[in-house]
Design a protein around this motif. Structure first.
Motif, mmCIF file in Angstrom:
data_model
loop_
_atom_site.group_PDB
_atom_site.id
_atom_site.type_symbol
_atom_site.label_atom_id
_atom_site.label_comp_id
_atom_site.label_asym_id
_atom_site.label_seq_id
_atom_site.Cartn_x
_atom_site.Cartn_y
_atom_site.Cartn_z
ATOM 1 N N ILE A 10 -9.019 0.024 -6.027
ATOM 2 C CA ILE A 10 -8.742 -0.249 -7.316
ATOM 3 C C ILE A 10 -7.403 -0.233 -7.009
ATOM 4 O O ILE A 10 -6.743 -1.073 -6.032
ATOM 5 N N ARG A 11 -6.782 -1.244 -8.052
ATOM 6 C CA ARG A 11 -6.060 -1.590 -7.933
ATOM 7 C C ARG A 11 -4.630 -0.869 -8.801
ATOM 8 O O ARG A 11 -4.103 -1.547 -9.847
ATOM 9 N N GLU A 12 -4.095 -0.228 -7.804
ATOM 10 C CA GLU A 12 -2.853 0.460 -7.500
ATOM 11 C C GLU A 12 -1.567 0.728 -6.165
ATOM 12 O O GLU A 12 -3.402 0.766 -5.360
ATOM 13 N N PRO A 13 -0.434 0.780 -6.519
ATOM 14 C CA PRO A 13 -0.220 0.706 -5.010
ATOM 15 C C PRO A 13 0.112 1.798 -4.072
ATOM 16 O O PRO A 13 -0.764 2.373 -4.823
ATOM 17 N N MET A 14 -0.623 1.550 -3.124
ATOM 18 C CA MET A 14 -0.645 2.710 -2.419
ATOM 19 C C MET A 14 -0.080 3.636 -1.259
ATOM 20 O O MET A 14 0.579 2.432 -0.244
ATOM 21 N N LEU A 15 0.159 3.749 -0.399
ATOM 22 C CA LEU A 15 1.789 4.465 0.489
ATOM 23 C C LEU A 15 0.688 5.250 1.701
ATOM 24 O O LEU A 15 0.204 5.440 1.100
ATOM 25 N N LEU A 19 -1.875 7.167 -3.511
ATOM 26 C CA LEU A 19 -1.822 6.350 -4.620
ATOM 27 C C LEU A 19 -1.699 6.569 -5.728
ATOM 28 O O LEU A 19 -1.759 7.938 -6.560
ATOM 29 N N ALA A 20 -1.651 5.932 -6.658
ATOM 30 C CA ALA A 20 -0.933 6.067 -7.845
ATOM 31 C C ALA A 20 0.283 7.072 -8.440
ATOM 32 O O ALA A 20 1.030 7.728 -7.582
ATOM 33 N N LYS A 21 -0.718 7.320 -8.993
ATOM 34 C CA LYS A 21 0.199 8.949 -9.162
ATOM 35 C C LYS A 21 0.217 9.718 -9.130
ATOM 36 O O LYS A 21 1.024 11.255 -8.254
#
Lengths: 262, 74
Positions: free
Chosen positions: A183-188, A202-204
């Motif tokens: 998954i190429r999305e920002p993650m917290l 992650l993402a939304k």
């Protein structure tokens, strides 16, 4: 007072305290991190050079939550090292030099320092290095954490998933769940206790509501339901977690009892 | 709370972490046992048993006294 009454009084006192300890503090004080296994698979007898390399690796990871094993295996093309966590394969390495700084890195030391200083958690924002994806989420995380009554005890730290210096750390974070690597999305990631990383937003999913739910999770009373089924993955790091500073969350809750929740 | 086998068709539909949904839905809290009121029949049972005992004692005493009187008159 009879000694038996005194014992009952002390035990019930301890039990009542245990039930009001917050999740972040209880896990830091009581939950030992799960161990990784680093296996060296080989089909031929170990040469002196390999023994030297492996003893160097053992020395480097000596104080971390990891065991090192050599395993003889037939039908092997070439020897390799494999890193496992709870029987899940995290990474393979074909050169011993790839294992340099496996258990320690500057960012992990910084995060451990924050946790040992009594912070509630560290929110680690794992970036994709695509500014259009990373920036909006990062702004939202910082805004939400700043607005939280617990904002001062939640450092927000950024890390690129392509960082070479922190490649082992980034790899472990991307192994917290089986599909994260793709998954190429920002993650917290919420990192708390003895370097336990919660399954990320992650993402939304990185929304104000979800970030506040993460804070609520860590500031809630540590119920038996949580103790019996702790979420998250322990990150590989030194096992030196003795004598942490008192949890700062308790001071905030003492000053603002209206923030107490269960 | 591991989520090793996550199935979803698009990132939009990827499930939220379990710890988060549990926190949102209040499932991380200790769930106290819900108490249900049950019909209490103990008072009526007590009255019936007491009544039965009184009747039994009165009957036994009546028979005893009647027999005694009959014996005395003969």
């Amino acid at each position: 007072m009879k000694p038996i009454y005194l014992k009952i009084l002390i035990i019930s006192g301890i039990l009542s305290l245990a039930c009001t300890t917050k999740v972040s503090e209880w896990v830091l004080l009581n939950a030992l991190p799960n161990e990784y296994i680093l296996a060296y698979y080989h089909k031929d007898p170990l040469t002196e050079t390999i023994k030297q390399h492996n003893s160097g690796i053992s020395l480097d990871i000596k104080s971390a939550n990891i065991q090192f094993k050599s395993i003889l295996k037939k039908n092997l093309d070439r020897p390799y090292y494999a890193l496992y966590y709870n029987n899940r394969l995290f990474s393979r390495y074909y050169d011993y030099r790839e294992l340099e700084n496996l258990a320690v890195s500057p960012l992990r030391e910084k995060i451990a320092g924050e946790l040992m200083a009594g912070k509630l958690c560290v929110m680690l924002y794992l970036k994709t290095d695509i500014a259009e994806k990373d920036e909006p989420g990062l702004r939202l995380v910082k805004k939400t954490v700043t607005a939280s009554p617990f904002g001062k005890i939640i450092p927000v730290i950024e890390l690129s998933r392509n960082s070479m210096e922190e490649k082992h750390f980034a790899s472990m974070l991307l192994n917290v769940e089986s599909d994260l690597k793709d998954i190429r999305e920002p993650m917290l990631f919420g990192i708390f206790a003895r370097f336990k990383a919660l399954e990320p937003l992650l993402a939304k999913g990185i929304s104000e509501e979800n970030i506040n739910l993460m804070i609520d999770f860590l500031t809630a009373d540590c119920s038996c339901l949580i103790k019996d089924n702790l979420p998250g993955t322990d990150i590989l790091f030194t096992n030196n977690w003795e004598n942490p500073a008192p949890a700062l969350v308790n001071r905030i809750l003492d000053e603002n009892p209206s923030l107490l929740h269960h | 709370m591991e989520q090793d086998t996550i199935t979803y068709d698009s990132l939009e539909n990827r499930p939220l972490p379990k710890w988060l949904t549990d926190q949102r839905d209040g499932l991380n809290k200790y769930q106290p046992e819900t108490l249900e009121m049950k019909e209490d029949k103990s008072l009526s049972v007590s009255f019936i048993i007491t009544g039965a005992i009184i009747l039994l004692v009165v009957t036994v005493l009546t028979i005893y006294i009647l027999r005694k009187n009959r014996k005395n008159s003969t």
